[in-house]
Design an enzyme around this catalytic site. Sequence first.
Site: not given
Ligand code: MRU
Length: 356
Positions: A51-53, A94, A242, A252-253
């Site tokens: 996970r993470g963009a 996603r 994201d 973002n999250k």
């Molecule tokens: O649901 P996730 O864990 O994939 O969400 C990730 C985030 O919101 C991060 O802040 C974002 O992807 C930046 S990661 C470099």
Amino acid sequence: MCLAAMRTITYNPEIPAVEMIDQRQLPAKLKLIQLNDLEQVIDAIKDMAVRGAPAIGITAAFGLALAGRVSGADTFSTWEADIRNAAKRLMDARPTAVNLRWAINRILGIIASMEGVAIGAAQNQVDQYTQMMADEDVEINRRMAQYGAALLKHHASVIHHCNTGALAAVDYGTALGVIRYAHESGKTIHVLVDETRPRLQGSRLTAWELEQYGINYDIIVDSAAGFFLQRQEVDAVLVGADRIAANGDVVNKIGTYPLALAAKASSVPFYCVAPHSTFDLEIAEGKDIPIEERAVSEVTSLQLHDRKVTPEGASARNPAFDLTPNHLITTFVTEFGLIHPPYKENIPSTFQEANS
Ligand code: MRU
């Protein structure tokens, strides 16, 4: 195995397989999983093994290379059709992080320019291109880290939301990369780690990464961030993204928006660290960015002292991201340097200049 000495996602065309740290197992176990087909790659993204963009983007690129390797096609056009089908399926894994679409479109662009190439040569070219994308991701994070670290003073106390470290990218990370670089260049930094409900990317993953790098931190519950900001115990808030609209609205999250509001109310700078691949210039404003709603079981299945924290059959909502309007963002940190307001002008011009 030590995080600082490895990449979190790799692709080995000889097996062929995508390998990655299974983030669901952390912090209890640092375990690698091997994905041998497209189905497993899609499941890993959906179920958040990765996970993470930026990490999702590179995983999708590797997933396409893998699909190209395992395809039984005997003509270029059927091979290309196999990859296009794989791309369609990956695209839906996603919906919010635009890096996924960006990475897939890059691979499709390479394939579109290959007409008439033998399948073996085409597979090799895609493999090499995805390795180049992974190298580029690491290089971009290091550039952002240097730009961002200049914003942090020695002895800074910062709030960090979610996980944006090496785990969220191929290596080094975005917002956490900034913190890491500041630390590596001799600044003492203290991090207040938002636990980041419901998947706890902060307390499980960010705290684990900070342990590995030897950076001081305290985990806080998400709702404590305002407390520390109001008391002026924080010098800066750092987040990733994201997807960022052309006007600088940030998705973002979940929990980023209230954090930005509290930072603004306390006059604490709010920095968003993101590579160009997270900016979606086709979307004018953040309200048009799709927000993923995940299974409510992520909220209701939480346990305290081995007991569920919700009544049987409880109803819940679980948006995975929220929208922070551009006026709450002090500065963007990108690999092309800092972007200041007015974002409507300065975001497009930064990327136009970079591409010219
Ligand atoms: O649901 P996730 O864990 O994939 O969400 C990730 C985030 O919101 C991060 O802040 C974002 O992807 C930046 S990661 C470099």
